[in-house]
Motif scaffolding. Structure first.
Motif, PDB file in Angstrom:
ATOM      1  N   PHE A  17       0.824  -1.216   0.000  1.00 40.10           N
ATOM      2  CA  PHE A  17       0.000   0.000   0.000  1.00 40.10           C
ATOM      3  C   PHE A  17       0.859   1.267   0.000  1.00 40.10           C
ATOM      4  CE2 PHE A  17      -3.795  -1.972   2.519  1.00 40.10           C
ATOM      5  CZ  PHE A  17      -4.283  -2.522   1.347  1.00 40.10           C
ATOM      6  N   CYS A  18       0.435   2.252  -0.800  1.00 40.30           N
ATOM      7  CA  CYS A  18       1.074   3.572  -0.736  1.00 40.30           C
ATOM      8  C   CYS A  18       0.467   4.351   0.442  1.00 40.30           C
ATOM      9  CB  CYS A  18       0.832   4.340  -2.040  1.00 40.30           C
ATOM     10  SG  CYS A  18      -0.900   4.742  -2.273  1.00 40.30           S
ATOM     11  N   PHE A  19       1.041   5.499   0.691  1.00 36.90           N
ATOM     12  CA  PHE A  19       0.584   6.349   1.798  1.00 36.90           C
ATOM     13  C   PHE A  19      -0.910   6.696   1.663  1.00 36.90           C
ATOM     14  CE2 PHE A  19      -0.252  10.972   1.687  1.00 36.90           C
ATOM     15  CZ  PHE A  19      -0.474  11.211   3.034  1.00 36.90           C
ATOM     16  N   THR A 100     -10.007  11.327   0.282  1.00 33.16           N
ATOM     17  CA  THR A 100      -9.198  11.733  -0.890  1.00 33.16           C
ATOM     18  C   THR A 100      -7.719  11.805  -0.492  1.00 33.16           C
ATOM     19  OG1 THR A 100     -11.029  13.133  -1.618  1.00 33.16           O
ATOM     20  CG2 THR A 100      -8.910  13.511  -2.679  1.00 33.16           C
ATOM     21  N   CYS A 101      -6.856  11.207  -1.317  1.00 26.27           N
ATOM     22  CA  CYS A 101      -5.406  11.269  -1.028  1.00 26.27           C
ATOM     23  C   CYS A 101      -4.948  12.732  -1.056  1.00 26.27           C
ATOM     24  CB  CYS A 101      -4.646  10.466  -2.079  1.00 26.27           C
ATOM     25  SG  CYS A 101      -2.868  10.675  -1.919  1.00 26.27           S
ATOM     26  N   PRO A 102      -4.137  13.152  -0.100  1.00 29.54           N
ATOM     27  CA  PRO A 102      -3.662  14.554  -0.100  1.00 29.54           C
ATOM     28  C   PRO A 102      -2.953  14.967  -1.397  1.00 29.54           C
ATOM     29  CG  PRO A 102      -3.178  13.504   1.993  1.00 29.54           C
ATOM     30  CD  PRO A 102      -3.705  12.423   1.090  1.00 29.54           C
ATOM     31  N   GLN A 167      -2.574  13.442 -14.097  1.00 31.14           N
ATOM     32  CA  GLN A 167      -3.086  12.454 -13.140  1.00 31.14           C
ATOM     33  C   GLN A 167      -1.878  11.971 -12.323  1.00 31.14           C
ATOM     34  OE1 GLN A 167      -4.878   9.261 -15.341  1.00 31.14           O
ATOM     35  NE2 GLN A 167      -5.505   8.122 -13.529  1.00 31.14           N
ATOM     36  N   THR A 168      -2.084  11.719 -11.036  1.00 29.82           N
ATOM     37  CA  THR A 168      -0.952  11.442 -10.137  1.00 29.82           C
ATOM     38  C   THR A 168      -0.151  10.182 -10.493  1.00 29.82           C
ATOM     39  OG1 THR A 168      -2.546  10.350  -8.703  1.00 29.82           O
ATOM     40  CG2 THR A 168      -1.884  12.573  -8.078  1.00 29.82           C
ATOM     41  N   THR A 169      -0.772   9.271 -11.267  1.00 33.04           N
ATOM     42  CA  THR A 169      -0.137   7.964 -11.490  1.00 33.04           C
ATOM     43  C   THR A 169       0.424   7.781 -12.894  1.00 33.04           C
ATOM     44  OG1 THR A 169      -2.386   7.201 -11.890  1.00 33.04           O
ATOM     45  CG2 THR A 169      -1.445   6.688  -9.751  1.00 33.04           C
ATOM     46  N   ILE A 196       2.618  14.376 -10.595  1.00 34.73           N
ATOM     47  CA  ILE A 196       2.792  12.912 -10.468  1.00 34.73           C
ATOM     48  C   ILE A 196       3.299  12.662  -9.052  1.00 34.73           C
ATOM     49  CG2 ILE A 196       4.077  10.897 -11.293  1.00 34.73           C
ATOM     50  CD1 ILE A 196       4.063  12.226 -14.076  1.00 34.73           C
ATOM     51  N   CYS A 197       2.652  11.759  -8.314  1.00 28.89           N
ATOM     52  CA  CYS A 197       2.989  11.656  -6.886  1.00 28.89           C
ATOM     53  C   CYS A 197       4.332  10.951  -6.682  1.00 28.89           C
ATOM     54  CB  CYS A 197       1.860  10.989  -6.102  1.00 28.89           C
ATOM     55  SG  CYS A 197       2.032   9.243  -5.872  1.00 28.89           S
ATOM     56  N   SER A 198       4.998  11.280  -5.568  1.00 32.19           N
ATOM     57  CA  SER A 198       6.349  10.758  -5.344  1.00 32.19           C
ATOM     58  C   SER A 198       6.331   9.237  -5.146  1.00 32.19           C
ATOM     59  CB  SER A 198       6.990  11.449  -4.148  1.00 32.19           C
ATOM     60  OG  SER A 198       6.124  11.378  -3.044  1.00 32.19           O
TER      61      SER A 198
END
Ligand code: SF4
Length: 293
Positions: A17-19, A100-102, A167-169, A196-198
């Motif tokens: 799982f991601c954060f 919702t993811c931050p 989109q973050t992914t 794009i998320c880290s």
């Protein structure tokens, strides 16, 4: 990265799982604990992993459409939702619990601010994905979604102030192609945001590193999971023996015939126990020494 030893199974450094998914799970479970009698719902899957959704459904979280919910609590998924959805939930007298993811929330705020400042927004992503639908909602109709740079040709840009988000992914390399193509159109002002998320970036890098050193790499994650699909795309360009599965039941003995170095990578919504099951089943296949399945 050191070479994988022969007959070794290695799990990518960034897996499980991601954060944002951990946080959404915690929020959903807390909502279930606190509202046992009221009814707790999600509008579609809370995360894109069937095994986790089934587990949460057993605990009482019911996926439903808003029309069918009469009372109780609605949990917003890690992908977020458009402002209109929040208003509709409240108008029905239901309570909202926002998971919702931050990182997604930050992109929503960027899109909202760009729209207020008079920018036309290009959103790079999959237009049917709930995260992208939510971004469209925050744009107030002043945005267009493109899945690649070629689709830019289909957009009629209403003015010359442009904002670009992803989109973050998504894959950074593909985002850069969209940004470059927008630049070539000669707009007077362009604002570019790296949304794009880290976690996605680290996950993609660790899967790619493992794929380089593997004969076979198994990508575990939901078939609807955007970040899992990206991992498959990256790894299949590096390693011919790349396979995407959701559970250990989908593994085929033939994939591992003659394969000494096996890698496992997972999408951001794949739980550790599914990864462990896949690893154990591959070990079993290897120990049986069979390769004709
Ligand atoms: S992949 Fe990134 S943006 Fe998506 S839920 Fe996980 S941390 Fe959030």
């Amino acid at each position: 990265m050191k070479s994988l030893a022969e007959n070794k199974i290695e799990v990518a450094q960034c897996s499980g799982f991601c954060f944002g998914v951990k946080r959404a799970m915690r929020i959903a479970k807390e909502a279930l604990d606190k509202n046992k009698d009221a009814g707790v719902y999600s509008l579609g899957p809370i995360i894109h992993n069937n095994q986790v959704v089934e587990e949460l459904t057993k605990e009482g979280l019911k996926p439903a459409s808003l029309d069918d919910i009469k009372k109780g609590v609605v949990v917003i998924s890690s992908h977020g939702a458009a402002p209109k959805v929040f208003s509709q939930i409240k108008a029905k007298g239901l309570r909202v619990v926002d998971a919702t993811c931050p990182y997604v929330m930050s992109t929503q705020k960027t899109v909202e601010a760009l729209s207020k400042d008079g920018y036309f927004i290009v959103i790079f992503g999959d237009r049917r994905h709930p995260e992208v639908e939510s971004l469209m909602g925050f744009s107030g109709g002043t945005a267009a979604v493109v899945k690649d740079e070629k689709e830019l040709g289909t957009i009629e840009f209403p003015h010359k102030k442009i904002g670009i988000v992803s989109q973050t992914t998504q894959l950074p390399a593909n985002y850069i192609k969209v940004i470059s193509a927008v630049m070539e159109k000669g707009f007077s002002e362009i604002r570019i945001f790296n949304t794009i998320c880290s976690d996605t970036q680290k996950r993609q890098e660790s899967a790619a590193a493992l794929a380089k050193d593997s004969d076979v790499i198994v990508i575990i994650g939901g078939k609807m999971s955007a970040n899992t699909k990206r991992l498959f795309e990256i790894c299949s360009n590096i390693c011919k023996g790349t396979y995407h599965i959701e559970t250990a039941d989908e593994l085929k003995k033939a994939w591992f015939k003659g394969a000494g170095r096996i890698g496992i990578a997972s999408g951001a919504s794949t739980p550790d126990w599914v990864i462990e099951e896949v690893k154990n089943k591959i070990l079993m296949i290897k120990e049986e020494g069979m390769g004709n399945g």
